[in-house]
Design an enzyme around this catalytic site. Sequence first.
Site, PDB file in Angstrom:
ATOM      1  CB  SER A 155       5.845   7.529   9.854  1.00 24.88           C
ATOM      2  OG  SER A 155       4.479   7.328   9.607  1.00 24.88           O
ATOM      3  CG  HIS A 169       3.235  14.047   2.831  1.00 26.55           C
ATOM      4  ND1 HIS A 169       1.996  13.700   3.312  1.00 26.55           N
ATOM      5  CD2 HIS A 169       4.127  13.435   3.628  1.00 26.55           C
ATOM      6  CE1 HIS A 169       2.150  12.919   4.361  1.00 26.55           C
ATOM      7  NE2 HIS A 169       3.431  12.743   4.578  1.00 26.55           N
TER       8      HIS A 169
HETATM    9  N1  COA Z   1      -0.765  -7.692  23.283  1.00 26.76           N
HETATM   10  C1  COA Z   1      -1.154  -8.321  22.153  1.00 26.76           C
HETATM   11  N2  COA Z   1      -1.418  -7.640  20.998  1.00 26.76           N
HETATM   12  C2  COA Z   1      -1.265  -6.305  21.001  1.00 26.76           C
HETATM   13  C3  COA Z   1      -0.842  -5.603  22.146  1.00 26.76           C
HETATM   14  C4  COA Z   1      -0.595  -6.364  23.341  1.00 26.76           C
HETATM   15  N3  COA Z   1      -0.189  -5.778  24.467  1.00 26.76           N
HETATM   16  N4  COA Z   1      -0.789  -4.286  21.850  1.00 26.76           N
HETATM   17  C5  COA Z   1      -1.154  -4.166  20.558  1.00 26.76           C
HETATM   18  N5  COA Z   1      -1.444  -5.378  20.052  1.00 26.76           N
HETATM   19  C6  COA Z   1      -1.922  -5.703  18.709  1.00 26.76           C
HETATM   20  C7  COA Z   1      -3.040  -4.767  18.294  1.00 26.76           C
HETATM   21  O1  COA Z   1      -4.274  -5.234  18.772  1.00 26.76           O
HETATM   22  C8  COA Z   1      -2.935  -4.821  16.789  1.00 26.76           C
HETATM   23  O2  COA Z   1      -3.530  -6.034  16.386  1.00 26.76           O
HETATM   24  P1  COA Z   1      -4.181  -6.220  14.911  1.00 26.76           P
HETATM   25  O3  COA Z   1      -3.075  -6.121  13.945  1.00 26.76           O
HETATM   26  O4  COA Z   1      -4.746  -7.594  14.954  1.00 26.76           O
HETATM   27  O5  COA Z   1      -5.178  -5.142  14.766  1.00 26.76           O
HETATM   28  C9  COA Z   1      -1.446  -4.952  16.536  1.00 26.76           C
HETATM   29  O6  COA Z   1      -0.895  -5.455  17.756  1.00 26.76           O
HETATM   30  C10 COA Z   1      -0.768  -3.658  16.197  1.00 26.76           C
HETATM   31  O7  COA Z   1      -0.887  -2.747  17.253  1.00 26.76           O
HETATM   32  P2  COA Z   1       0.274  -1.716  17.602  1.00 26.76           P
HETATM   33  O8  COA Z   1       1.569  -2.218  17.138  1.00 26.76           O
HETATM   34  O9  COA Z   1       0.154  -1.373  19.035  1.00 26.76           O
HETATM   35  O10 COA Z   1       0.004  -0.464  16.697  1.00 26.76           O
HETATM   36  P3  COA Z   1      -1.315   0.185  16.202  1.00 26.76           P
HETATM   37  O11 COA Z   1      -1.910  -0.647  15.125  1.00 26.76           O
HETATM   38  O12 COA Z   1      -2.159   0.565  17.362  1.00 26.76           O
HETATM   39  O13 COA Z   1      -0.737   1.487  15.489  1.00 26.76           O
HETATM   40  C11 COA Z   1      -0.165   3.768  15.240  1.00 26.76           C
HETATM   41  C12 COA Z   1      -0.235   2.581  16.196  1.00 26.76           C
HETATM   42  C13 COA Z   1       0.285   4.975  16.005  1.00 26.76           C
HETATM   43  C14 COA Z   1       0.831   3.472  14.139  1.00 26.76           C
HETATM   44  C15 COA Z   1      -1.596   3.974  14.624  1.00 26.76           C
HETATM   45  O14 COA Z   1      -2.503   4.285  15.651  1.00 26.76           O
HETATM   46  C16 COA Z   1      -1.655   5.125  13.667  1.00 26.76           C
HETATM   47  O15 COA Z   1      -2.001   6.238  14.033  1.00 26.76           O
HETATM   48  N6  COA Z   1      -1.350   4.860  12.371  1.00 26.76           N
HETATM   49  C17 COA Z   1      -1.329   5.881  11.329  1.00 26.76           C
HETATM   50  C18 COA Z   1       0.031   6.510  11.257  1.00 26.76           C
HETATM   51  C19 COA Z   1       0.152   7.429  10.094  1.00 26.76           C
HETATM   52  O16 COA Z   1      -0.759   8.156   9.761  1.00 26.76           O
HETATM   53  N7  COA Z   1       1.311   7.368   9.453  1.00 26.76           N
HETATM   54  C20 COA Z   1       1.529   7.993   8.199  1.00 26.76           C
HETATM   55  C21 COA Z   1       2.097   9.304   8.213  1.00 26.76           C
HETATM   56  S1  COA Z   1       2.404   9.780   6.554  1.00 26.76           S
END
Ligand code: COA
Length: 631
Positions: free
Chosen positions: A559, A348
């Site tokens: 995560s 990691h």
């Molecule tokens: N109504 C309709 N759609 C919605 C919504 C709502 N109220 N809220 C969110 N959505 C949609 C988003 O637009 C997105 O659409 P898309 O797939 O078409 O782009 C989808 O739902 C997913 O959104 P959501 O579930 O809210 O999560 P996110 O994609 O914003 O992810 C995290 C959140 C925290 C996971 C992300 O910001 C992140 O940081 N990821 C990396 C994590 C990481 O590094 N992990 C590894 C550690 S080893």
Amino acid sequence: MLSVLARAAARAGGGVPTCLVRPVVGVQLSIRSISHQEGLPKLPVPPLRQTCERYLAVLEPLVTEEELEHTRALVSEFLRCGGVGERLQRGLERRARKTENWLSEWWMQSAYLDSHMPVAVYTSPGVVLPPMHFQDQQGQMRFAAKLIAGVLDFKRMIDSETLPAEYLGGKPLCMDQYYQVLSSCRIPAPKKDTVMNYGSGKGPSTHITVVHNFQFFVLDVYNSDGTPLTVDQIHMQLEKIWNSSLQTNKEPIGILTSNHRNTWGKAYNNLIKDKTNKESVRAIQKSIFLVCLDAPMPRVSEDIYYSKVAAQMLHGGGSRWNSGNRWFDKTLQFIVGEDGSCGLTYEHAPAEGPPIVYLVDHVVEYMNKTDRVRAPMIPLPMPRKLRFNITPETKKDIEKAKQNMNIMVHDLDVRVLNFCHYGRKYLKSCKTSPDAFIQMALQLAYYRMYKVCCPTYESASLRMFKLGRTEAIRTTSSESLKFVQAMDDQSKQNTEKLALLQKAIKVHRDYTHMAIHGQAIDRHLLGLKMQAIEDLTSLPEIFMDTSYAVAMHFNLFTSQVGSKTDCVMSIGPMVPDGYGVCYNPMDDHINVAVTAFNSCEETNATKLARSLEEALLDMKDLLIQTPKPKE
Ligand code: COA
């Protein structure tokens, strides 16, 4: 995903580097990435008062009123005009001005390299791919050959700088981690490990390492004109390796890498005293990646198949099975079992999960579309077998490592849940955030089991900033507690429960926004603590407080690692009495991997997975059964 703040690391990696072999500490970028990377903002240092206020709010659902009162007094002293807080904050701001990222070095050290725990199970995640439809050596070779060609195709994009930049919420992300995952390796030491990258310069690596029946081979994957071997050529070479490693009685030298880091560090120094051993170890460290051709594992029923494979990816199944068929220091190890099980594990320190699964998506896509290309009939040299001279001392170290690994294998409880009732498409159609909804379901699942909530960590990306890694989203809030308490309260109406759920989801979304924009509390608190250590002043009392210890004891370490491929990542728990939970919300289903330690009587991965399934179903019922308020 790290393990405690004491399990992660701060590295500041390089882009396309110019030196031959470099410790991963500075950034050297290619022309093309310079324009992308240079446009990225620097990670900010959040305002001190803001972090302190948010810290107190985070503590509310987690500590007693008395503890909170005590912490309020400590925080107020910390914030005193001209006091220690202000001094540390100024130090941090100075550091931020002088460095590309004030956090990355500290993070690499504190989260990963300072930790003496084994990387297997404790910090290295595993990824499970769907079972492949082969059950024999021929299928295994064919699949592995295509997979290797797919990774080389990905490497081509990295080398030619044609890897498309990624975006989050419309903002470009730092691509540095992609340059760290290939040709790199963690190097053990009795005191502190380092990470080396051998990816470029005058003599960039042109070989991979293949391990079969605990025997390691160097496989050159490029022709003399620089073109990569074709799938057929790789297949041919893998067959040669397979046929010359049929004996199963070899010492599992690779298992040494699974031991506690200081123990392995000492054993390593012994091992490489011998010239042949040193050359063999260097060949593994310098290779582009490692491919583990695993022996078949005992057959299990279908309902626990994924759980067993997830465990195999995390630790290899123990010294009798495939745990010696690894080099856990290597950043990327692809695992292809003779029984069709496949996936990977990665060390990691150099990178987070998203770049790794992006690579997996590319490889899977490549494998699906690649037609067989007939190899020219040029005979290729036999892949070189790596020799090891095993002294009695090294033999003893191997035995110790085997024992330690077998204890870890017995201790790790893994359960994969393939939740098939709905997925992100449905949640989006309900106008809710899939991530926040799943996090609330986890809160409910945990609360139903323990009747309390616990500190919960969700990884958030900081890659909007140059050399950004992760921040913690603290899912447990006063609002999430109110929701989970109300959910099973017969006296509450569904409309009230839904309103509480929506409020908790909004708070979670707001925290997520804050985290990805560098305004959350955990990395700032770590920075203030590290600054105090660097200034050689005594640690401020807020860091020695009970509330701080409670807040940092993440019983739920979670995560989201989303991908196009129907796979799931798994991670070990961060604390002895906690859970590791990774999830991949696909369009119509959700893959979840839960881990816990068997040595803790209170935790049970299967029970939490079941409780999560029920919570997700009950919350969907709540959405369906509750009349929508008129717009
Ligand atoms: N109504 C309709 N759609 C919605 C919504 C709502 N109220 N809220 C969110 N959505 C949609 C988003 O637009 C997105 O659409 P898309 O797939 O078409 O782009 C989808 O739902 C997913 O959104 P959501 O579930 O809210 O999560 P996110 O994609 O914003 O992810 C995290 C959140 C925290 C996971 C992300 O910001 C992140 O940081 N990821 C990396 C994590 C990481 O590094 N992990 C590894 C550690 S080893």
